[in-house]
Design a protein around this motif. Structure first.
Motif, PDB file in Angstrom:
ATOM      1  N   CYS A 160      -1.234 105.128 -19.690  1.00 27.06           N
ATOM      2  CA  CYS A 160      -0.559 103.918 -19.693  1.00 27.06           C
ATOM      3  C   CYS A 160      -1.191 102.635 -19.877  1.00 27.06           C
ATOM      4  CB  CYS A 160       0.453 103.812 -18.590  1.00 27.06           C
ATOM      5  SG  CYS A 160       1.717 105.142 -18.441  1.00 27.06           S
ATOM      6  N   ASP A 161      -0.747 101.919 -20.885  1.00 23.56           N
ATOM      7  CA  ASP A 161      -1.597 100.909 -21.067  1.00 23.56           C
ATOM      8  C   ASP A 161      -1.320  99.447 -19.900  1.00 23.56           C
ATOM      9  OD1 ASP A 161      -2.719 101.179 -23.468  1.00 23.56           O
ATOM     10  OD2 ASP A 161      -0.705 101.119 -24.335  1.00 23.56           O
ATOM     11  N   ARG A 162       0.364  99.598 -19.540  1.00 20.46           N
ATOM     12  CA  ARG A 162       0.594  98.899 -18.620  1.00 20.46           C
ATOM     13  C   ARG A 162       1.670  99.503 -17.739  1.00 20.46           C
ATOM     14  NH1 ARG A 162       5.174  94.927 -19.458  1.00 20.46           N
ATOM     15  NH2 ARG A 162       5.626  95.806 -21.216  1.00 20.46           N
ATOM     16  N   ILE A 163       1.778  99.031 -16.549  1.00 16.42           N
ATOM     17  CA  ILE A 163       2.664  99.481 -15.453  1.00 16.42           C
ATOM     18  C   ILE A 163       3.390  98.382 -15.051  1.00 16.42           C
ATOM     19  CG2 ILE A 163       2.770 100.367 -13.068  1.00 16.42           C
ATOM     20  CD1 ILE A 163       1.473 102.464 -15.091  1.00 16.42           C
ATOM     21  N   ALA A 164       5.066  98.961 -14.922  1.00 18.19           N
ATOM     22  CA  ALA A 164       5.864  98.196 -14.286  1.00 18.19           C
ATOM     23  C   ALA A 164       6.392  99.195 -13.079  1.00 18.19           C
ATOM     24  CB  ALA A 164       7.303  98.136 -14.928  1.00 18.19           C
ATOM     25  N   LEU A 165       5.991  98.495 -11.891  1.00 16.01           N
ATOM     26  CA  LEU A 165       6.269  98.897 -10.585  1.00 16.01           C
ATOM     27  C   LEU A 165       7.729  98.667  -9.786  1.00 16.01           C
ATOM     28  CD1 LEU A 165       5.020 101.063  -8.345  1.00 16.01           C
ATOM     29  CD2 LEU A 165       3.842  99.026  -7.325  1.00 16.01           C
ATOM     30  N   LEU A 166       8.468  99.489  -9.655  1.00 19.88           N
ATOM     31  CA  LEU A 166       9.787  99.357  -9.372  1.00 19.88           C
ATOM     32  C   LEU A 166       9.839  99.497  -7.683  1.00 19.88           C
ATOM     33  CD1 LEU A 166      12.164 100.709 -12.040  1.00 19.88           C
ATOM     34  CD2 LEU A 166      11.082  98.651 -12.196  1.00 19.88           C
ATOM     35  N   GLU A 168      12.862  98.464  -4.440  1.00 17.60           N
ATOM     36  CA  GLU A 168      13.999  97.575  -3.975  1.00 17.60           C
ATOM     37  C   GLU A 168      15.088  96.898  -4.913  1.00 17.60           C
ATOM     38  OE1 GLU A 168      12.572  95.047  -0.947  1.00 17.60           O
ATOM     39  OE2 GLU A 168      11.413  96.577   0.063  1.00 17.60           O
ATOM     40  N   GLY A 169      15.120  97.599  -5.915  1.00 18.74           N
ATOM     41  CA  GLY A 169      16.053  97.144  -7.146  1.00 18.74           C
ATOM     42  C   GLY A 169      15.401  96.036  -8.220  1.00 18.74           C
ATOM     43  N   GLY A 170      14.068  95.873  -8.082  1.00 20.44           N
ATOM     44  CA  GLY A 170      13.561  95.066  -9.021  1.00 20.44           C
ATOM     45  C   GLY A 170      12.191  95.364  -9.391  1.00 20.44           C
ATOM     46  N   ILE A 171      11.544  94.579 -10.296  1.00 23.26           N
ATOM     47  CA  ILE A 171      10.203  94.993 -10.701  1.00 23.26           C
ATOM     48  C   ILE A 171       9.141  94.141  -9.653  1.00 23.26           C
ATOM     49  CG2 ILE A 171       8.643  94.665 -12.567  1.00 23.26           C
ATOM     50  CD1 ILE A 171      10.904  94.505 -14.438  1.00 23.26           C
ATOM     51  N   ALA A 172       8.560  94.999  -8.944  1.00 21.02           N
ATOM     52  CA  ALA A 172       7.733  94.249  -8.004  1.00 21.02           C
ATOM     53  C   ALA A 172       6.314  94.032  -8.354  1.00 21.02           C
ATOM     54  CB  ALA A 172       7.459  95.506  -6.839  1.00 21.02           C
ATOM     55  N   ALA A 173       5.705  94.745  -9.601  1.00 19.77           N
ATOM     56  CA  ALA A 173       4.654  94.375 -10.397  1.00 19.77           C
ATOM     57  C   ALA A 173       4.755  94.879 -11.688  1.00 19.77           C
ATOM     58  CB  ALA A 173       3.503  95.173  -9.676  1.00 19.77           C
ATOM     59  N   ASP A 174       4.130  93.882 -12.764  1.00 20.72           N
ATOM     60  CA  ASP A 174       4.083  94.250 -14.181  1.00 20.72           C
ATOM     61  C   ASP A 174       2.618  93.927 -14.536  1.00 20.72           C
ATOM     62  OD1 ASP A 174       4.579  94.751 -16.916  1.00 20.72           O
ATOM     63  OD2 ASP A 174       5.936  93.553 -17.123  1.00 20.72           O
ATOM     64  N   GLY A 175       1.887  94.802 -14.921  1.00 22.42           N
ATOM     65  CA  GLY A 175       0.563  94.193 -15.417  1.00 22.42           C
ATOM     66  C   GLY A 175      -0.312  95.512 -16.129  1.00 22.42           C
ATOM     67  N   PRO A 176      -1.545  95.290 -16.278  1.00 28.72           N
ATOM     68  CA  PRO A 176      -2.388  96.495 -16.957  1.00 28.72           C
ATOM     69  C   PRO A 176      -2.312  97.434 -15.768  1.00 28.72           C
ATOM     70  CG  PRO A 176      -3.502  94.342 -17.133  1.00 28.72           C
ATOM     71  CD  PRO A 176      -2.128  93.897 -16.360  1.00 28.72           C
ATOM     72  N   ALA A 177      -2.386  98.630 -16.277  1.00 35.81           N
ATOM     73  CA  ALA A 177      -2.355  99.906 -15.418  1.00 35.81           C
ATOM     74  C   ALA A 177      -3.439 100.011 -14.479  1.00 35.81           C
ATOM     75  CB  ALA A 177      -2.402 101.204 -16.281  1.00 35.81           C
ATOM     76  N   THR A 178      -4.588  99.582 -14.819  1.00 36.91           N
ATOM     77  CA  THR A 178      -5.775  99.836 -13.939  1.00 36.91           C
ATOM     78  C   THR A 178      -5.498  98.517 -12.801  1.00 36.91           C
ATOM     79  OG1 THR A 178      -7.038  98.183 -15.211  1.00 36.91           O
ATOM     80  CG2 THR A 178      -7.301 100.506 -15.308  1.00 36.91           C
ATOM     81  N   GLN A 179      -4.766  97.498 -13.078  1.00 32.50           N
ATOM     82  CA  GLN A 179      -4.733  96.495 -12.207  1.00 32.50           C
ATOM     83  C   GLN A 179      -3.654  96.890 -11.151  1.00 32.50           C
ATOM     84  OE1 GLN A 179      -3.890  92.557 -13.993  1.00 32.50           O
ATOM     85  NE2 GLN A 179      -2.721  91.924 -11.785  1.00 32.50           N
ATOM     86  N   VAL A 180      -2.552  97.332 -11.581  1.00 33.49           N
ATOM     87  CA  VAL A 180      -1.326  97.652 -11.023  1.00 33.49           C
ATOM     88  C   VAL A 180      -1.747  98.805  -9.794  1.00 33.49           C
ATOM     89  CG1 VAL A 180       1.022  98.309 -10.743  1.00 33.49           C
ATOM     90  CG2 VAL A 180       0.121  96.233 -12.248  1.00 33.49           C
TER      91      VAL A 180
END
Length: 188
Positions: A160-166, A168-180
């Motif tokens: 993955c280039d980017r990660i969206a971490l879900l 509690e019903g929302g996006i807790a983080a969205d950024g470069p895979a290595t960062q998240v």
């Protein structure tokens, strides 16, 4: 707001019940979001149960059913490691073979510019997961937008280039895979 870009592999991670599969169906355009809107080209989703994709009596027939010529069918079967199972009934394949066939069906044509892969490595051994990772990167290289729903952080980091971490019903983080994926406090 969440954007999925052509040529990108977005990882969608989070605990069970966080809404990963629901978000995936919205990204593919199969379900409307509860609020807001979805914009962009149509997509397809590789469901967690690969048998949901099968309608004929063999991998060869499945690929013919989506309009592939015999020489292209042979190449797709080879690419996904299914040549020896070409004429076997899909329901008699191993779980890993079923998963690879479902992915082959969605990726063998350019019909779907957006692909959502829900747990694409479930049931696969290391070699099978590496094959899927290579196919995902190759598909992104053709300009397709891919979302990969997974619990496997190592796999997500590798593809993955980017990660969206879900959470509690929302996006807790969205950024470069290595960062998240290196933010251990947020992952907890």
């Amino acid at each position: 707001t969440l954007a999925l870009r052509a040529g990108e592999v977005l990882g969608i991670l989070g605990p069970n019940g966080a809404g990963k599969s629901t978000l995936g169906t919205c990204l593919a355009g199969l379900a409307p979001p509860r609020a807001g809107r979805r914009a962009g080209p149509p997509g397809a989703i590789a469901f967690q149960n690969p048998e949901a994709h099968f309608t004929t009596d063999s991998p060869r027939a499945e690929l013919a059913d989506i309009g592939l010529a015999p020489d292209r069918i042979a190449a797709v079967l080879d690419d996904w490691g299914l040549t020896a199972q070409a004429d076997q009934h899909p329901y008699t394949l191993s779980m890993g073979q079923k998963r690879r066939l479902a992915l082959a069906l969605l990726t063998a044509t350019d019909r779907w510019p957006v692909l959502v892969l829900d747990e694409p490595t479930a049931g696969l051994d290391r070699r099978g997961a590496e094959r899927v990772a290579g196919q995902i990167r190759a598909l992104a290289g053709t300009g397709r937008a891919l979302a990969v729903i997974t619990h496997d952080a190592d796999f997500a980091l590798s593809v993955c280039d980017r990660i969206a971490l879900l959470a509690e019903g929302g996006i807790a983080a969205d950024g470069p895979a290595t960062q998240v994926l290196r933010d251990t406090g947020r992952l907890r």
